[in-house]
Scaffold this motif. Sequence first.
Motif, PDB file in Angstrom:
ATOM      1  N   SER A 147      91.529 -33.138 -31.514  1.00  0.00           N
ATOM      2  CA  SER A 147      92.127 -32.289 -32.540  1.00  0.00           C
ATOM      3  C   SER A 147      91.288 -32.386 -33.803  1.00  0.00           C
ATOM      4  O   SER A 147      90.541 -33.349 -34.002  1.00  0.00           O
ATOM      5  CB  SER A 147      93.562 -32.737 -32.825  1.00  0.00           C
ATOM      6  N   HIS A 148      91.413 -31.384 -34.656  1.00  0.00           N
ATOM      7  CA  HIS A 148      90.527 -31.282 -35.823  1.00  0.00           C
ATOM      8  C   HIS A 148      90.564 -32.501 -36.724  1.00  0.00           C
ATOM      9  O   HIS A 148      89.549 -32.888 -37.310  1.00  0.00           O
ATOM     10  CB  HIS A 148      90.859 -30.022 -36.631  1.00  0.00           C
ATOM     11  N   GLU A 149      91.713 -33.164 -36.823  1.00  0.00           N
ATOM     12  CA  GLU A 149      91.799 -34.317 -37.726  1.00  0.00           C
ATOM     13  C   GLU A 149      91.020 -35.521 -37.214  1.00  0.00           C
ATOM     14  O   GLU A 149      90.784 -36.481 -37.965  1.00  0.00           O
ATOM     15  CB  GLU A 149      93.268 -34.688 -37.957  1.00  0.00           C
ATOM     16  N   GLN A 150      90.579 -35.493 -35.962  1.00  0.00           N
ATOM     17  CA  GLN A 150      89.815 -36.607 -35.393  1.00  0.00           C
ATOM     18  C   GLN A 150      88.307 -36.434 -35.552  1.00  0.00           C
ATOM     19  O   GLN A 150      87.543 -37.329 -35.171  1.00  0.00           O
ATOM     20  CB  GLN A 150      90.151 -36.743 -33.906  1.00  0.00           C
ATOM     21  N   LEU A 151      87.864 -35.326 -36.097  1.00  0.00           N
ATOM     22  CA  LEU A 151      86.434 -35.044 -36.155  1.00  0.00           C
ATOM     23  C   LEU A 151      85.611 -36.076 -36.926  1.00  0.00           C
ATOM     24  O   LEU A 151      84.485 -36.382 -36.523  1.00  0.00           O
ATOM     25  CB  LEU A 151      86.206 -33.642 -36.725  1.00  0.00           C
ATOM     26  N   PRO A 152      86.111 -36.661 -38.031  1.00  0.00           N
ATOM     27  CA  PRO A 152      85.286 -37.678 -38.689  1.00  0.00           C
ATOM     28  C   PRO A 152      84.929 -38.848 -37.773  1.00  0.00           C
ATOM     29  O   PRO A 152      83.784 -39.341 -37.808  1.00  0.00           O
ATOM     30  CB  PRO A 152      86.163 -38.128 -39.871  1.00  0.00           C
ATOM     31  N   GLU A 153      85.861 -39.270 -36.933  1.00  0.00           N
ATOM     32  CA  GLU A 153      85.529 -40.372 -36.024  1.00  0.00           C
ATOM     33  C   GLU A 153      84.649 -39.899 -34.871  1.00  0.00           C
ATOM     34  O   GLU A 153      83.880 -40.685 -34.314  1.00  0.00           O
ATOM     35  CB  GLU A 153      86.791 -41.061 -35.496  1.00  0.00           C
ATOM     36  N   GLY A 186      84.012 -28.405 -42.991  1.00  0.00           N
ATOM     37  CA  GLY A 186      83.028 -29.389 -43.429  1.00  0.00           C
ATOM     38  C   GLY A 186      82.664 -30.370 -42.331  1.00  0.00           C
ATOM     39  O   GLY A 186      81.497 -30.766 -42.195  1.00  0.00           O
ATOM     40  N   ASP A 187      83.637 -30.774 -41.562  1.00  0.00           N
ATOM     41  CA  ASP A 187      83.364 -31.702 -40.458  1.00  0.00           C
ATOM     42  C   ASP A 187      82.494 -31.040 -39.392  1.00  0.00           C
ATOM     43  O   ASP A 187      81.606 -31.679 -38.812  1.00  0.00           O
ATOM     44  CB  ASP A 187      84.679 -32.183 -39.841  1.00  0.00           C
ATOM     45  N   ILE A 188      82.731 -29.761 -39.118  1.00  0.00           N
ATOM     46  CA  ILE A 188      81.911 -29.043 -38.148  1.00  0.00           C
ATOM     47  C   ILE A 188      80.474 -28.931 -38.656  1.00  0.00           C
ATOM     48  O   ILE A 188      79.512 -29.110 -37.890  1.00  0.00           O
ATOM     49  CB  ILE A 188      82.501 -27.642 -37.864  1.00  0.00           C
ATOM     50  N   THR A 189      80.312 -28.656 -39.940  1.00  0.00           N
ATOM     51  CA  THR A 189      78.968 -28.586 -40.514  1.00  0.00           C
ATOM     52  C   THR A 189      78.248 -29.924 -40.339  1.00  0.00           C
ATOM     53  O   THR A 189      77.069 -29.973 -39.951  1.00  0.00           O
ATOM     54  CB  THR A 189      79.034 -28.214 -42.003  1.00  0.00           C
ATOM     55  N   ALA A 190      78.956 -31.018 -40.620  1.00  0.00           N
ATOM     56  CA  ALA A 190      78.354 -32.345 -40.479  1.00  0.00           C
ATOM     57  C   ALA A 190      78.014 -32.642 -39.023  1.00  0.00           C
ATOM     58  O   ALA A 190      76.937 -33.177 -38.715  1.00  0.00           O
ATOM     59  CB  ALA A 190      79.300 -33.406 -41.035  1.00  0.00           C
ATOM     60  N   LEU A 191      78.900 -32.289 -38.112  1.00  0.00           N
ATOM     61  CA  LEU A 191      78.664 -32.561 -36.696  1.00  0.00           C
ATOM     62  C   LEU A 191      77.469 -31.757 -36.189  1.00  0.00           C
ATOM     63  O   LEU A 191      76.665 -32.262 -35.390  1.00  0.00           O
ATOM     64  CB  LEU A 191      79.921 -32.218 -35.901  1.00  0.00           C
ATOM     65  N   ALA A 192      77.328 -30.535 -36.643  1.00  0.00           N
ATOM     66  CA  ALA A 192      76.225 -29.686 -36.190  1.00  0.00           C
ATOM     67  C   ALA A 192      74.866 -30.214 -36.630  1.00  0.00           C
ATOM     68  O   ALA A 192      73.843 -29.865 -36.030  1.00  0.00           O
ATOM     69  CB  ALA A 192      76.420 -28.262 -36.703  1.00  0.00           C
ATOM     70  N   LYS A 193      74.829 -31.066 -37.640  1.00  0.00           N
ATOM     71  CA  LYS A 193      73.568 -31.666 -38.070  1.00  0.00           C
ATOM     72  C   LYS A 193      73.065 -32.698 -37.070  1.00  0.00           C
ATOM     73  O   LYS A 193      71.898 -33.104 -37.125  1.00  0.00           O
ATOM     74  CB  LYS A 193      73.733 -32.292 -39.452  1.00  0.00           C
ATOM     75  N   ARG A 194      73.945 -33.142 -36.176  1.00  0.00           N
ATOM     76  CA  ARG A 194      73.541 -34.057 -35.101  1.00  0.00           C
ATOM     77  C   ARG A 194      73.026 -33.201 -33.950  1.00  0.00           C
ATOM     78  O   ARG A 194      73.784 -32.487 -33.313  1.00  0.00           O
ATOM     79  CB  ARG A 194      74.722 -34.904 -34.640  1.00  0.00           C
ATOM     80  N   HIS A 195      71.733 -33.293 -33.694  1.00  0.00           N
ATOM     81  CA  HIS A 195      71.114 -32.340 -32.769  1.00  0.00           C
ATOM     82  C   HIS A 195      71.359 -32.664 -31.309  1.00  0.00           C
ATOM     83  O   HIS A 195      70.876 -31.923 -30.426  1.00  0.00           O
ATOM     84  CB  HIS A 195      69.619 -32.231 -33.072  1.00  0.00           C
ATOM     85  N   ASN A 196      72.122 -33.712 -31.030  1.00  0.00           N
ATOM     86  CA  ASN A 196      72.535 -33.997 -29.656  1.00  0.00           C
ATOM     87  C   ASN A 196      73.953 -33.497 -29.393  1.00  0.00           C
ATOM     88  O   ASN A 196      74.589 -33.911 -28.424  1.00  0.00           O
ATOM     89  CB  ASN A 196      72.441 -35.492 -29.348  1.00  0.00           C
TER      90      ASN A 196
END
Length: 285
Positions: A147-153, A186-196
């Motif tokens: 769920s979206h609230e778990q994205l930081p972890e 914002g979390d999606i933007t941060a996750l997309a910076k991880r190229h794996n």
Amino acid sequence: MTEISSITVVDSHVHFWDRSVFVYPWLDDLDEISGPYLPHGVPTHIPGASVEQLVFVQAECLPEQAVDEVDWVTSLAAADRRISAIVAFAPLEASTTADILDRLQANPLVKGIRRLIQGETPGFASRIVAGVRSLGARNLSFDICVSHEQLPEVIELVDLAPETRFVLDHIGKPNIRSAEWSPWAGDITALAKRHNVWCKLSGMVTEADHAGWTHADLEPYAAHVLDVFGSNRVMFGSDWPVATLAADYETWLSVARSLVGESADDIEAVFSRTAHTFYRLGTGA
């Protein structure tokens, strides 16, 4: 409904189940989709589109039945050659993880693992990281269902396993129903910076109002995912039959096609090329 121009589809996210074969506790309160649901229920040809390959994603039967589920889907694949890959369940925090992965890897259809994180308490990254790292060493991918609230972890987990390839299911399940944007975006933007990390354009209609969603409700979420990941890291998934709680297969495919836009390269990437590459379809490796 938006008219679908001619496209070839690799559906990166389908489920099959038969409650006379396996036990699915999560379906106990979902009579609408109690099934059975089998490959013939996924259309092969619809106006302007050919659904040519399917990626089966584990359907959350009892954990002790999960290896048998893989064998069952393999038998389904013998009858429906569109089934090109299996994303299996494995208990990544268990002492038996290596033995189970050995058995799963003996099946050339098994290309990845999904162990649901949705509903997990905080700290899940540390609990499963060793198992997730082992997937990278085995050239197996990991489907992230949260769920979206778990994205930081999730970002923490990805950073702890840089050699593993990840794909985010259902664009991280934003609360489309309530039009919530932050902190998901914002979390999606941060996750997309991880190229794996890749992302599935799937599961959106079931995060919206099932009976009243509109194209306009979905558009900003899809646009953001495509913007930050790029089409070469985004893949279409129907989430069939779960998505039928809110839309039939043809409707969601049509809407997804319109959400991607008119670029021929983007369409090819999202509807076939990305999934084909990510899941190594057509290879035994």
